[in-house]
Design an enzyme around this catalytic site. Structure first.
Site, PDB file in Angstrom:
ATOM      1  N   ASP A   1     -28.822-102.592   5.400  1.00  0.00           N
ATOM      2  CA  ASP A   1     -29.518-101.970   4.021  1.00  0.00           C
ATOM      3  C   ASP A   1     -29.213-100.419   5.165  1.00  0.00           C
ATOM      4  O   ASP A   1     -29.248 -99.507   3.874  1.00  0.00           O
ATOM      5  CB  ASP A   1     -30.553-102.795   4.040  1.00  0.00           C
TER       6      ASP A   1
ATOM      7  N   SER B   1     -33.540-106.110   5.082  1.00  0.00           N
ATOM      8  CA  SER B   1     -33.209-104.853   6.197  1.00  0.00           C
ATOM      9  C   SER B   1     -32.179-105.973   6.703  1.00  0.00           C
ATOM     10  O   SER B   1     -31.146-106.867   6.330  1.00  0.00           O
ATOM     11  CB  SER B   1     -34.521-104.928   5.994  1.00  0.00           C
TER      12      SER B   1
END
Length: 605
Positions: free
Chosen positions: A316, A157
Protein backbone atom coordinates in the site's frame (compact mmCIF):
# COMPACT_ATOMS: atom_id res chain seq x y z
CA UNK A 1 -31.12 -22.93 -0.49
CA UNK A 2 -30.16 -21.64 2.95
CA UNK A 3 -31.87 -23.43 5.84
CA UNK A 4 -34.79 -21.43 7.26
CA UNK A 5 -34.62 -23.03 10.69
CA UNK A 6 -31.40 -23.82 12.50
CA UNK A 7 -31.26 -25.53 15.87
CA UNK A 8 -27.77 -26.08 17.22
CA UNK A 9 -28.96 -26.23 20.80
CA UNK A 10 -27.23 -22.88 21.41
CA UNK A 11 -29.88 -20.10 21.29
CA UNK A 12 -27.32 -17.30 20.99
CA UNK A 13 -25.64 -19.03 18.05
CA UNK A 14 -28.97 -19.87 16.40
CA UNK A 15 -29.94 -16.21 16.58
CA UNK A 16 -26.66 -15.08 14.98
CA UNK A 17 -26.97 -17.68 12.21
CA UNK A 18 -30.51 -16.51 11.44
CA UNK A 19 -29.35 -12.89 11.51
CA UNK A 20 -26.40 -13.54 9.19
CA UNK A 21 -28.53 -15.38 6.63
CA UNK A 22 -31.06 -12.54 6.66
CA UNK A 23 -28.55 -9.72 6.36
CA UNK A 24 -25.75 -11.05 4.14
CA UNK A 25 -26.48 -10.57 0.42
CA UNK A 26 -23.10 -11.88 -0.77
CA UNK A 27 -23.62 -15.35 -2.24
CA UNK A 28 -20.08 -16.51 -1.50
CA UNK A 29 -20.00 -15.67 2.22
CA UNK A 30 -23.61 -16.83 2.72
CA UNK A 31 -22.63 -20.16 1.20
CA UNK A 32 -19.67 -20.43 3.58
CA UNK A 33 -22.04 -20.20 6.55
CA UNK A 34 -24.57 -22.57 4.96
CA UNK A 35 -21.83 -25.14 4.40
CA UNK A 36 -20.74 -24.92 8.05
CA UNK A 37 -24.37 -25.45 9.09
CA UNK A 38 -24.67 -28.49 6.80
CA UNK A 39 -21.45 -29.91 8.25
CA UNK A 40 -22.73 -29.20 11.77
CA UNK A 41 -19.45 -27.38 12.46
CA UNK A 42 -20.66 -25.61 15.57
CA UNK A 43 -17.17 -24.73 16.79
CA UNK A 44 -16.35 -22.73 13.64
CA UNK A 45 -19.81 -21.13 13.56
CA UNK A 46 -19.31 -19.94 17.14
CA UNK A 47 -15.88 -18.56 16.33
CA UNK A 48 -17.13 -16.66 13.28
CA UNK A 49 -20.52 -15.44 14.48
CA UNK A 50 -20.28 -14.99 18.25
CA UNK A 51 -17.12 -12.87 17.99
CA UNK A 52 -16.82 -9.50 16.28
CA UNK A 53 -13.73 -7.80 14.87
CA UNK A 54 -12.85 -4.87 17.13
CA UNK A 55 -11.16 -1.63 16.22
CA UNK A 56 -7.43 -2.15 16.82
CA UNK A 57 -4.61 -0.22 15.16
CA UNK A 58 -6.75 2.67 13.88
CA UNK A 59 -9.33 0.33 12.39
CA UNK A 60 -9.83 -3.30 11.39
CA UNK A 61 -7.50 -5.85 9.86
CA UNK A 62 -7.93 -9.58 9.46
CA UNK A 63 -8.68 -12.62 7.32
CA UNK A 64 -11.32 -12.33 4.61
CA UNK A 65 -14.26 -14.71 4.87
CA UNK A 66 -17.74 -15.13 6.31
CA UNK A 67 -18.82 -14.13 9.79
CA UNK A 68 -18.53 -11.14 12.09
CA UNK A 69 -14.99 -12.17 13.06
CA UNK A 70 -13.65 -11.74 9.49
CA UNK A 71 -13.50 -9.13 6.74
CA UNK A 72 -16.45 -9.29 4.33
CA UNK A 73 -19.18 -7.19 2.72
CA UNK A 74 -21.54 -7.25 5.69
CA UNK A 75 -18.83 -6.33 8.22
CA UNK A 76 -17.73 -3.46 5.95
CA UNK A 77 -21.34 -2.21 5.73
CA UNK A 78 -21.82 -2.44 9.51
CA UNK A 79 -18.49 -0.74 10.20
CA UNK A 80 -19.22 2.07 7.76
CA UNK A 81 -22.74 2.59 9.11
CA UNK A 82 -21.26 2.87 12.60
CA UNK A 83 -18.53 5.28 11.50
CA UNK A 84 -20.98 7.36 9.45
CA UNK A 85 -23.46 7.63 12.33
CA UNK A 86 -20.74 8.49 14.84
CA UNK A 87 -19.24 11.11 12.55
CA UNK A 88 -22.58 12.77 11.85
CA UNK A 89 -23.41 12.83 15.57
CA UNK A 90 -20.20 14.29 17.00
CA UNK A 91 -19.34 16.46 14.00
CA UNK A 92 -22.46 17.91 12.34
CA UNK A 93 -20.20 19.65 9.80
CA UNK A 94 -19.38 16.19 8.38
CA UNK A 95 -22.50 16.42 6.22
CA UNK A 96 -20.91 19.40 4.51
CA UNK A 97 -17.23 18.43 4.73
CA UNK A 98 -17.53 14.86 3.49
CA UNK A 99 -15.31 11.81 3.90
CA UNK A 100 -12.53 10.56 1.61
CA UNK A 101 -12.24 6.86 0.70
CA UNK A 102 -9.36 5.02 -0.96
CA UNK A 103 -8.35 1.42 -1.50
CA UNK A 104 -5.40 -0.78 -2.43
CA UNK A 105 -5.22 -3.62 -4.99
CA UNK A 106 -6.08 -6.57 -2.73
CA UNK A 107 -8.93 -8.96 -3.32
CA UNK A 108 -12.26 -7.26 -2.49
CA UNK A 109 -10.69 -3.84 -1.78
CA UNK A 110 -12.45 -2.19 -4.74
CA UNK A 111 -15.86 -3.53 -3.63
CA UNK A 112 -15.28 -2.83 0.08
CA UNK A 113 -14.46 0.82 -0.69
CA UNK A 114 -17.69 1.24 -2.65
CA UNK A 115 -19.84 -0.46 0.00
CA UNK A 116 -18.28 1.93 2.53
CA UNK A 117 -19.04 4.90 0.27
CA UNK A 118 -22.68 3.76 -0.04
CA UNK A 119 -23.02 3.61 3.75
CA UNK A 120 -21.60 7.11 4.19
CA UNK A 121 -23.97 8.49 1.55
CA UNK A 122 -26.85 6.77 3.34
CA UNK A 123 -25.71 8.55 6.51
CA UNK A 124 -25.99 11.86 4.66
CA UNK A 125 -22.24 12.39 4.26
CA UNK A 126 -20.77 13.34 0.85
CA UNK A 127 -18.00 11.03 -0.34
CA UNK A 128 -14.73 11.67 -2.16
CA UNK A 129 -14.03 8.21 -3.60
CA UNK A 130 -10.73 7.66 -5.40
CA UNK A 131 -11.57 6.10 -8.74
CA UNK A 132 -8.62 3.72 -8.77
CA UNK A 133 -6.02 2.24 -6.42
CA UNK A 134 -3.97 4.77 -4.45
CA UNK A 135 -1.14 4.70 -1.90
CA UNK A 136 -2.42 4.85 1.66
CA UNK A 137 -0.81 8.32 2.21
CA UNK A 138 -3.24 9.76 -0.37
CA UNK A 139 -6.07 9.39 2.17
CA UNK A 140 -4.55 11.38 5.08
CA UNK A 141 -3.09 13.88 2.61
CA UNK A 142 -6.49 14.19 0.94
CA UNK A 143 -8.30 14.68 4.26
CA UNK A 144 -6.28 17.81 4.98
CA UNK A 145 -6.27 19.12 1.42
CA UNK A 146 -10.04 18.78 1.04
CA UNK A 147 -10.92 19.72 4.62
CA UNK A 148 -12.78 16.43 4.96
CA UNK A 149 -14.25 15.25 8.26
CA UNK A 150 -12.55 11.85 8.04
CA UNK A 151 -10.91 9.34 5.72
CA UNK A 152 -11.00 5.58 5.18
CA UNK A 153 -8.37 3.45 3.45
CA UNK A 154 -9.26 -0.13 2.59
CA UNK A 155 -5.95 -1.98 2.91
CA UNK A 156 -4.16 -4.68 4.83
CA UNK A 157 -0.78 -3.12 4.06
CA UNK A 158 1.88 -5.87 4.06
CA UNK A 159 -0.27 -8.67 5.52
CA UNK A 160 -0.71 -12.02 3.72
CA UNK A 161 -2.94 -12.13 0.63
CA UNK A 162 -5.83 -13.65 2.59
CA UNK A 163 -6.21 -10.48 4.70
CA UNK A 164 -7.81 -7.09 4.25
CA UNK A 165 -8.32 -4.06 6.45
CA UNK A 166 -10.10 -0.76 7.09
CA UNK A 167 -8.01 2.16 8.35
CA UNK A 168 -9.68 5.33 9.66
CA UNK A 169 -8.28 8.87 9.72
CA UNK A 170 -9.81 11.82 11.55
CA UNK A 171 -10.28 15.41 10.34
CA UNK A 172 -6.74 16.32 11.46
CA UNK A 173 -5.34 13.88 8.88
CA UNK A 174 -3.97 11.48 11.52
CA UNK A 175 -5.18 7.98 12.36
CA UNK A 176 -7.88 7.77 15.02
CA UNK A 177 -6.96 7.42 18.69
CA UNK A 178 -9.04 7.11 21.87
CA UNK A 179 -11.76 8.01 22.58
CA UNK A 180 -12.90 8.02 18.94
CA UNK A 181 -12.00 4.36 18.38
CA UNK A 182 -14.23 3.30 21.30
CA UNK A 183 -17.00 5.66 20.15
CA UNK A 184 -16.91 4.23 16.63
CA UNK A 185 -16.95 0.67 17.96
CA UNK A 186 -20.05 1.39 20.04
CA UNK A 187 -21.72 3.08 17.08
CA UNK A 188 -21.02 0.01 14.91
CA UNK A 189 -22.78 -2.18 17.47
CA UNK A 190 -25.72 0.26 17.47
CA UNK A 191 -26.05 0.09 13.65
CA UNK A 192 -25.60 -3.58 12.79
CA UNK A 193 -28.69 -4.12 10.64
CA UNK A 194 -27.99 -3.02 7.06
CA UNK A 195 -29.83 0.17 6.18
CA UNK A 196 -32.12 0.45 3.21
CA UNK A 197 -30.02 0.62 0.00
CA UNK A 198 -26.94 -0.64 1.88
CA UNK A 199 -26.25 -3.15 -0.90
CA UNK A 200 -27.31 -0.88 -3.78
CA UNK A 201 -23.98 0.16 -5.28
CA UNK A 202 -25.51 1.26 -8.57
CA UNK A 203 -27.54 3.97 -6.84
CA UNK A 204 -24.58 5.02 -4.69
CA UNK A 205 -22.22 5.36 -7.63
CA UNK A 206 -24.76 7.59 -9.43
CA UNK A 207 -25.25 9.83 -6.38
CA UNK A 208 -24.33 13.47 -7.15
CA UNK A 209 -22.75 13.71 -3.67
CA UNK A 210 -20.07 11.23 -4.81
CA UNK A 211 -16.97 12.60 -6.54
CA UNK A 212 -13.49 11.42 -7.52
CA UNK A 213 -10.68 13.65 -6.17
CA UNK A 214 -7.81 11.69 -7.76
CA UNK A 215 -6.63 14.23 -10.36
CA UNK A 216 -6.77 17.15 -7.94
CA UNK A 217 -5.07 15.35 -5.03
CA UNK A 218 -2.45 13.74 -7.29
CA UNK A 219 -1.45 17.12 -8.71
CA UNK A 220 -1.22 18.63 -5.24
CA UNK A 221 0.70 15.67 -3.82
CA UNK A 222 3.32 15.52 -6.57
CA UNK A 223 3.69 19.31 -6.62
CA UNK A 224 4.27 19.16 -2.86
CA UNK A 225 6.98 16.53 -3.40
CA UNK A 226 8.65 18.58 -6.14
CA UNK A 227 8.58 21.75 -4.04
CA UNK A 228 10.15 19.91 -1.09
CA UNK A 229 13.30 18.94 -3.00
CA UNK A 230 16.57 20.56 -1.97
CA UNK A 231 18.02 20.90 -5.49
CA UNK A 232 16.18 19.52 -8.54
CA UNK A 233 19.15 20.30 -10.78
CA UNK A 234 21.27 18.07 -8.56
CA UNK A 235 18.63 15.34 -8.89
CA UNK A 236 18.65 15.64 -12.68
CA UNK A 237 22.41 15.08 -12.75
CA UNK A 238 22.33 12.15 -10.35
CA UNK A 239 24.85 9.46 -11.33
CA UNK A 240 22.82 6.83 -9.49
CA UNK A 241 20.39 4.33 -10.98
CA UNK A 242 17.52 3.54 -8.63
CA UNK A 243 15.83 0.14 -8.76
CA UNK A 244 12.26 0.30 -7.48
CA UNK A 245 9.79 -2.43 -6.58
CA UNK A 246 6.07 -2.04 -5.89
CA UNK A 247 5.91 -5.53 -4.31
CA UNK A 248 2.83 -6.29 -6.49
CA UNK A 249 1.04 -3.36 -4.83
CA UNK A 250 -0.14 0.12 -5.74
CA UNK A 251 3.04 2.18 -5.93
CA UNK A 252 4.53 1.71 -9.41
CA UNK A 253 2.62 4.39 -11.33
CA UNK A 254 2.90 6.81 -8.41
CA UNK A 255 6.65 6.27 -8.03
CA UNK A 256 7.15 6.83 -11.77
CA UNK A 257 5.31 10.15 -11.41
CA UNK A 258 7.25 11.09 -8.26
CA UNK A 259 10.59 10.49 -10.02
CA UNK A 260 9.42 12.70 -12.88
CA UNK A 261 8.20 15.57 -10.66
CA UNK A 262 11.35 15.48 -8.51
CA UNK A 263 13.52 15.61 -11.64
CA UNK A 264 15.24 12.22 -11.36
CA UNK A 265 15.90 10.12 -14.43
CA UNK A 266 13.40 7.26 -14.86
CA UNK A 267 13.48 4.52 -12.24
CA UNK A 268 14.39 0.91 -13.01
CA UNK A 269 11.34 -1.21 -12.17
CA UNK A 270 11.35 -4.77 -10.91
CA UNK A 271 9.10 -5.82 -13.77
CA UNK A 272 7.92 -9.07 -12.17
CA UNK A 273 6.49 -7.04 -9.24
CA UNK A 274 5.47 -3.90 -11.12
CA UNK A 275 1.82 -4.71 -11.86
CA UNK A 276 -0.67 -4.87 -8.96
CA UNK A 277 -1.48 -8.50 -8.17
CA UNK A 278 -3.44 -9.49 -5.05
CA UNK A 279 -1.91 -12.97 -5.18
CA UNK A 280 1.62 -11.60 -4.56
CA UNK A 281 3.01 -14.48 -6.67
CA UNK A 282 6.76 -13.82 -6.35
CA UNK A 283 7.07 -13.33 -2.57
CA UNK A 284 6.23 -15.54 0.38
CA UNK A 285 5.38 -12.42 2.41
CA UNK A 286 4.62 -9.11 0.61
CA UNK A 287 6.60 -7.30 3.28
CA UNK A 288 9.88 -5.55 2.39
CA UNK A 289 10.60 -5.34 6.12
CA UNK A 290 11.48 -9.06 5.93
CA UNK A 291 14.64 -7.93 4.15
CA UNK A 292 16.59 -10.15 1.78
CA UNK A 293 13.93 -12.85 1.43
CA UNK A 294 11.51 -10.29 -0.03
CA UNK A 295 14.09 -8.48 -2.18
CA UNK A 296 15.63 -11.29 -4.25
CA UNK A 297 14.13 -10.05 -7.53
CA UNK A 298 15.19 -6.49 -6.68
CA UNK A 299 18.81 -7.62 -6.26
CA UNK A 300 18.64 -9.44 -9.61
CA UNK A 301 17.16 -6.43 -11.43
CA UNK A 302 19.64 -4.01 -9.84
CA UNK A 303 22.63 -6.20 -10.67
CA UNK A 304 21.51 -6.43 -14.30
CA UNK A 305 21.09 -2.64 -14.61
CA UNK A 306 24.19 -1.24 -12.92
CA UNK A 307 22.05 0.00 -10.06
CA UNK A 308 23.46 0.44 -6.55
CA UNK A 309 20.35 1.56 -4.61
CA UNK A 310 17.05 -0.31 -4.21
CA UNK A 311 13.86 1.39 -3.02
CA UNK A 312 11.11 -1.06 -2.05
CA UNK A 313 7.55 -0.12 -1.13
CA UNK A 314 5.12 -2.39 0.66
CA UNK A 315 1.83 -3.15 -1.17
CA UNK A 316 0.00 0.00 0.00
CA UNK A 317 3.11 2.21 -0.41
CA UNK A 318 3.19 3.68 3.09
CA UNK A 319 6.52 2.08 3.98
CA UNK A 320 9.99 1.98 2.40
CA UNK A 321 12.80 -0.54 2.55
CA UNK A 322 16.24 0.43 1.23
CA UNK A 323 19.22 -1.62 0.11
CA UNK A 324 22.65 -0.53 -1.17
CA UNK A 325 25.29 -2.44 -3.08
CA UNK A 326 28.59 -2.55 -1.20
CA UNK A 327 32.03 -2.43 -2.87
CA UNK A 328 32.27 -6.19 -2.22
CA UNK A 329 29.28 -6.75 -4.47
CA UNK A 330 27.10 -7.79 -1.56
CA UNK A 331 23.86 -6.00 -0.76
CA UNK A 332 23.23 -4.26 2.55
CA UNK A 333 19.56 -4.07 3.51
CA UNK A 334 19.15 -1.20 5.98
CA UNK A 335 17.06 -1.75 9.07
CA UNK A 336 14.25 0.67 9.83
CA UNK A 337 16.39 2.15 12.60
CA UNK A 338 19.30 2.69 10.21
CA UNK A 339 17.00 4.34 7.68
CA UNK A 340 15.65 6.47 10.52
CA UNK A 341 19.17 7.61 11.38
CA UNK A 342 19.92 8.54 7.77
CA UNK A 343 16.61 10.27 7.06
CA UNK A 344 16.69 12.02 10.44
CA UNK A 345 20.17 13.41 9.74
CA UNK A 346 19.04 14.41 6.27
CA UNK A 347 15.90 16.14 7.62
CA UNK A 348 18.07 18.21 9.97
CA UNK A 349 20.62 19.07 7.26
CA UNK A 350 17.85 20.11 4.83
CA UNK A 351 16.14 22.27 7.45
CA UNK A 352 19.34 24.21 8.04
CA UNK A 353 19.71 24.79 4.28
CA UNK A 354 16.09 25.56 3.43
CA UNK A 355 14.78 27.24 6.60
CA UNK A 356 17.77 28.55 8.58
CA UNK A 357 15.52 31.27 10.06
CA UNK A 358 13.56 28.68 12.08
CA UNK A 359 15.17 28.29 15.49
CA UNK A 360 16.28 24.75 16.43
CA UNK A 361 14.25 25.13 19.63
CA UNK A 362 11.09 25.34 17.48
CA UNK A 363 11.93 22.14 15.57
CA UNK A 364 10.81 18.63 16.51
CA UNK A 365 11.45 15.03 15.53
CA UNK A 366 9.35 12.11 16.75
CA UNK A 367 9.85 8.35 17.08
CA UNK A 368 7.97 5.46 18.64
CA UNK A 369 9.17 4.07 21.95
CA UNK A 370 10.46 0.83 20.39
CA UNK A 371 12.47 2.66 17.73
CA UNK A 372 16.12 3.72 17.94
CA UNK A 373 16.95 6.71 20.12
CA UNK A 374 19.37 8.03 17.49
CA UNK A 375 17.07 11.04 16.93
CA UNK A 376 17.34 11.89 20.63
CA UNK A 377 21.14 11.79 20.37
CA UNK A 378 21.09 14.09 17.33
CA UNK A 379 18.59 16.41 19.04
CA UNK A 380 20.72 16.66 22.18
CA UNK A 381 23.72 17.74 20.14
CA UNK A 382 21.97 19.99 17.59
CA UNK A 383 19.44 21.72 19.84
CA UNK A 384 16.07 20.63 18.45
CA UNK A 385 13.46 18.62 20.38
CA UNK A 386 12.83 14.87 20.35
CA UNK A 387 9.52 13.30 21.43
CA UNK A 388 8.87 9.62 22.09
CA UNK A 389 5.39 8.16 21.62
CA UNK A 390 3.65 4.80 21.85
CA UNK A 391 4.15 2.45 18.90
CA UNK A 392 2.26 3.28 15.75
CA UNK A 393 1.85 6.31 13.55
CA UNK A 394 -1.56 7.02 15.02
CA UNK A 395 0.30 8.39 18.04
CA UNK A 396 3.10 10.11 16.13
CA UNK A 397 0.64 11.69 13.68
CA UNK A 398 -1.55 13.12 16.44
CA UNK A 399 1.44 14.40 18.44
CA UNK A 400 2.74 16.04 15.27
CA UNK A 401 -0.62 17.68 14.61
CA UNK A 402 -0.68 19.11 18.14
CA UNK A 403 2.82 20.52 17.65
CA UNK A 404 1.78 22.15 14.37
CA UNK A 405 -1.17 23.78 16.15
CA UNK A 406 1.35 25.32 18.54
CA UNK A 407 3.27 26.81 15.63
CA UNK A 408 6.14 24.31 15.86
CA UNK A 409 7.95 22.69 12.93
CA UNK A 410 7.87 18.89 12.68
CA UNK A 411 10.81 17.80 10.56
CA UNK A 412 10.61 14.02 10.71
CA UNK A 413 9.01 11.04 12.43
CA UNK A 414 9.72 7.34 12.16
CA UNK A 415 9.13 3.87 13.49
CA UNK A 416 11.55 0.98 13.21
CA UNK A 417 9.08 -0.98 11.04
CA UNK A 418 10.32 1.04 8.01
CA UNK A 419 7.70 3.76 8.41
CA UNK A 420 8.77 7.37 7.79
CA UNK A 421 7.04 10.77 7.85
CA UNK A 422 9.15 13.40 6.11
CA UNK A 423 7.80 16.86 6.86
CA UNK A 424 4.23 17.39 7.99
CA UNK A 425 2.14 17.49 4.81
CA UNK A 426 1.15 13.84 5.41
CA UNK A 427 0.61 13.06 9.10
CA UNK A 428 1.29 9.37 8.60
CA UNK A 429 4.01 7.17 7.22
CA UNK A 430 4.54 7.67 3.49
CA UNK A 431 6.68 5.36 1.36
CA UNK A 432 6.58 7.55 -1.74
CA UNK A 433 7.87 10.75 -0.13
CA UNK A 434 10.39 8.66 1.86
CA UNK A 435 11.71 7.22 -1.41
CA UNK A 436 12.16 10.72 -2.86
CA UNK A 437 14.01 11.96 0.23
CA UNK A 438 16.19 8.85 0.18
CA UNK A 439 17.00 9.25 -3.53
CA UNK A 440 17.77 12.95 -2.98
CA UNK A 441 20.05 12.13 -0.04
CA UNK A 442 21.87 9.34 -1.90
CA UNK A 443 22.45 11.72 -4.82
CA UNK A 444 23.77 14.44 -2.51
CA UNK A 445 26.13 11.99 -0.80
CA UNK A 446 27.41 10.62 -4.13
CA UNK A 447 28.66 14.13 -5.00
CA UNK A 448 30.84 13.90 -1.90
CA UNK A 449 32.03 10.38 -2.76
CA UNK A 450 29.96 9.00 0.09
CA UNK A 451 27.50 6.11 0.11
CA UNK A 452 24.52 5.63 2.40
CA UNK A 453 26.55 3.06 4.35
CA UNK A 454 29.56 5.31 4.80
CA UNK A 455 27.33 8.24 5.83
CA UNK A 456 25.60 6.04 8.40
CA UNK A 457 29.00 5.32 9.95
CA UNK A 458 29.75 9.04 10.07
CA UNK A 459 26.43 9.68 11.82
CA UNK A 460 27.20 7.02 14.43
CA UNK A 461 30.72 8.33 14.97
CA UNK A 462 29.39 11.83 15.59
CA UNK A 463 26.29 11.04 17.66
CA UNK A 464 27.15 7.65 19.12
CA UNK A 465 26.72 4.15 17.72
CA UNK A 466 23.20 2.77 18.21
CA UNK A 467 22.85 -0.97 17.67
CA UNK A 468 19.51 -2.78 17.65
CA UNK A 469 18.50 -6.42 17.82
CA UNK A 470 14.85 -6.82 16.85
CA UNK A 471 12.75 -9.78 15.72
CA UNK A 472 9.58 -11.69 16.53
CA UNK A 473 7.96 -15.04 17.18
CA UNK A 474 4.61 -16.15 15.80
CA UNK A 475 1.90 -17.37 18.19
CA UNK A 476 -1.72 -17.95 17.20
CA UNK A 477 -2.88 -18.88 20.72
CA UNK A 478 -3.81 -15.79 22.74
CA UNK A 479 -3.97 -17.82 25.97
CA UNK A 480 -0.27 -18.72 25.61
CA UNK A 481 0.60 -15.07 25.06
CA UNK A 482 -1.40 -14.03 28.13
CA UNK A 483 0.23 -16.70 30.31
CA UNK A 484 3.69 -15.65 29.13
CA UNK A 485 3.15 -12.01 30.09
CA UNK A 486 1.39 -12.96 33.34
CA UNK A 487 4.46 -15.00 34.29
CA UNK A 488 6.71 -12.00 33.63
CA UNK A 489 4.53 -9.82 35.86
CA UNK A 490 4.62 -12.39 38.66
CA UNK A 491 8.15 -13.66 38.16
CA UNK A 492 9.55 -14.47 41.61
CA UNK A 493 6.40 -13.66 43.54
CA UNK A 494 3.05 -11.96 42.84
CA UNK A 495 3.38 -8.48 41.25
CA UNK A 496 7.13 -8.89 40.87
CA UNK A 497 9.07 -8.43 37.62
CA UNK A 498 12.47 -10.06 36.89
CA UNK A 499 15.34 -8.34 38.70
CA UNK A 500 18.08 -10.04 36.68
CA UNK A 501 18.45 -12.41 33.75
CA UNK A 502 21.25 -14.82 32.90
CA UNK A 503 21.91 -15.92 36.50
CA UNK A 504 22.66 -12.37 37.52
CA UNK A 505 24.71 -11.54 34.40
CA UNK A 506 22.34 -8.70 33.41
CA UNK A 507 20.65 -6.49 36.01
CA UNK A 508 17.24 -4.91 35.42
CA UNK A 509 17.21 -1.32 36.65
CA UNK A 510 13.67 -0.31 35.63
CA UNK A 511 10.47 -1.82 34.25
CA UNK A 512 7.71 -0.02 32.37
CA UNK A 513 4.50 -1.94 31.73
CA UNK A 514 2.15 -0.09 29.39
CA UNK A 515 -0.51 -2.77 29.79
CA UNK A 516 -0.91 -2.20 33.54
CA UNK A 517 0.40 1.39 33.74
CA UNK A 518 3.35 0.56 36.05
CA UNK A 519 6.69 2.35 35.62
CA UNK A 520 9.35 1.86 38.27
CA UNK A 521 11.37 4.81 36.93
CA UNK A 522 8.65 7.34 37.82
CA UNK A 523 8.35 8.79 41.35
CA UNK A 524 4.72 7.71 41.60
CA UNK A 525 5.35 4.43 39.69
CA UNK A 526 2.77 5.46 37.08
CA UNK A 527 3.64 5.35 33.36
CA UNK A 528 3.75 8.67 31.51
CA UNK A 529 2.87 7.22 28.10
CA UNK A 530 -0.76 6.12 27.48
CA UNK A 531 -1.75 2.68 28.75
CA UNK A 532 -3.64 0.03 26.76
CA UNK A 533 -5.04 -2.97 28.62
CA UNK A 534 -5.95 -4.65 25.33
CA UNK A 535 -2.32 -5.12 24.23
CA UNK A 536 0.79 -6.47 25.92
CA UNK A 537 3.87 -4.27 26.23
CA UNK A 538 6.67 -4.41 28.82
CA UNK A 539 9.98 -2.52 28.60
CA UNK A 540 13.10 -3.42 30.61
CA UNK A 541 16.03 -1.09 31.21
CA UNK A 542 19.31 -2.77 32.13
CA UNK A 543 22.35 -1.52 34.02
CA UNK A 544 24.53 -1.82 30.90
CA UNK A 545 22.32 0.75 29.11
CA UNK A 546 20.26 -1.70 27.07
CA UNK A 547 16.55 -1.01 26.67
CA UNK A 548 14.47 -4.04 25.62
CA UNK A 549 10.73 -4.21 24.91
CA UNK A 550 8.45 -7.22 24.54
CA UNK A 551 5.08 -6.51 22.92
CA UNK A 552 2.28 -8.04 20.91
CA UNK A 553 1.38 -6.81 17.43
CA UNK A 554 -1.89 -4.99 16.85
CA UNK A 555 -2.31 -6.43 13.36
CA UNK A 556 -0.56 -9.84 13.27
CA UNK A 557 -0.21 -12.94 15.51
CA UNK A 558 3.28 -11.92 16.61
CA UNK A 559 5.19 -11.40 19.85
CA UNK A 560 7.85 -8.84 18.98
CA UNK A 561 11.02 -7.88 20.78
CA UNK A 562 13.02 -4.71 20.31
CA UNK A 563 16.34 -3.83 21.90
CA UNK A 564 19.00 -1.17 21.62
CA UNK A 565 22.32 -0.25 23.15
CA UNK A 566 24.04 3.07 22.55
CA UNK A 567 27.74 3.81 22.55
CA UNK A 568 29.23 7.16 23.46
CA UNK A 569 30.47 9.08 20.39
CA UNK A 570 34.12 8.35 21.28
CA UNK A 571 33.49 4.62 21.86
CA UNK A 572 34.90 2.70 18.90
CA UNK A 573 34.50 -0.98 19.83
CA UNK A 574 31.11 -1.43 18.17
CA UNK A 575 31.54 -5.19 17.72
CA UNK A 576 31.78 -5.74 21.49
CA UNK A 577 28.58 -3.72 21.97
CA UNK A 578 26.76 -5.82 19.36
CA UNK A 579 27.98 -9.04 20.96
CA UNK A 580 26.84 -7.97 24.42
CA UNK A 581 23.41 -6.98 23.11
CA UNK A 582 23.09 -10.27 21.25
CA UNK A 583 23.87 -12.23 24.41
CA UNK A 584 21.38 -10.23 26.47
CA UNK A 585 18.60 -10.60 23.90
CA UNK A 586 19.10 -14.37 23.63
CA UNK A 587 19.02 -14.65 27.42
CA UNK A 588 15.80 -12.64 27.70
CA UNK A 589 14.13 -14.61 24.90
CA UNK A 590 14.99 -17.98 26.44
CA UNK A 591 14.23 -17.06 30.06
CA UNK A 592 11.20 -14.80 29.66
CA UNK A 593 9.56 -15.86 26.39
CA UNK A 594 10.52 -19.57 26.66
CA UNK A 595 9.89 -20.20 22.93
CA UNK A 596 10.25 -24.00 23.03
CA UNK A 597 8.03 -24.50 26.05
CA UNK A 598 5.38 -22.15 24.66
CA UNK A 599 5.55 -23.55 21.12
CA UNK A 600 6.44 -20.18 19.57
CA UNK A 601 7.29 -20.19 15.87
CA UNK A 602 10.53 -18.30 15.03
CA UNK A 603 10.58 -15.55 12.43
CA UNK A 604 10.92 -17.21 8.99
CA UNK A 605 14.30 -16.91 7.27
Amino acid sequence: MAPTQVNTGNPALDEKIKEWLEWDKNDKTREEIVKLISNEDEATLKKLLLNRMLFGTAGLRGRMGAGYAQMNDLVIIQTSQGLGSYLATINPEAKAKGIIVGHDSRHNSHRFARLAAAAFLNAGIPVYLYGKIVPTPFVPFGVRQLGAAAGVMVTASHNPKEDNGYKVYWENGAQIIPPNDKGIQQSIEDNLEPWENAWDLETALADPRLSDPLVDISNKYFSMLADSMLDKDMNKASPLNFTVTAMHGVSHDYMVEAFKYCNFKPLIPVKEQMVPDPEFPTVKFPNPEEGKSALDLSFKTANENNSTVILANDPDADRLAVAEKLPSGQWKVFTGNEEGALLGWWAWYRSRQLTPHIKPSDCYMVASTVSSKILRAIANMEGFHFIETLTGFKWMGNVSYDLLQEGKTVLFAFEEAIGFMNGSEVLDKDGVSAAMRLAEMATFLSKQNLTLSSKLREIYKKYGYHTSNNSYYICHDQSIINKMFDRIRNFDEPNSYPKTVGNGRFTVTDVRDLTTGYDSSQPDKHAVLPVSKSSQMITFSFSNGCVLTLRTSGTEPKIKYYSEMCAKPEQEDWAALEAELGELVETVVQELMQPKKNGLIPRPN
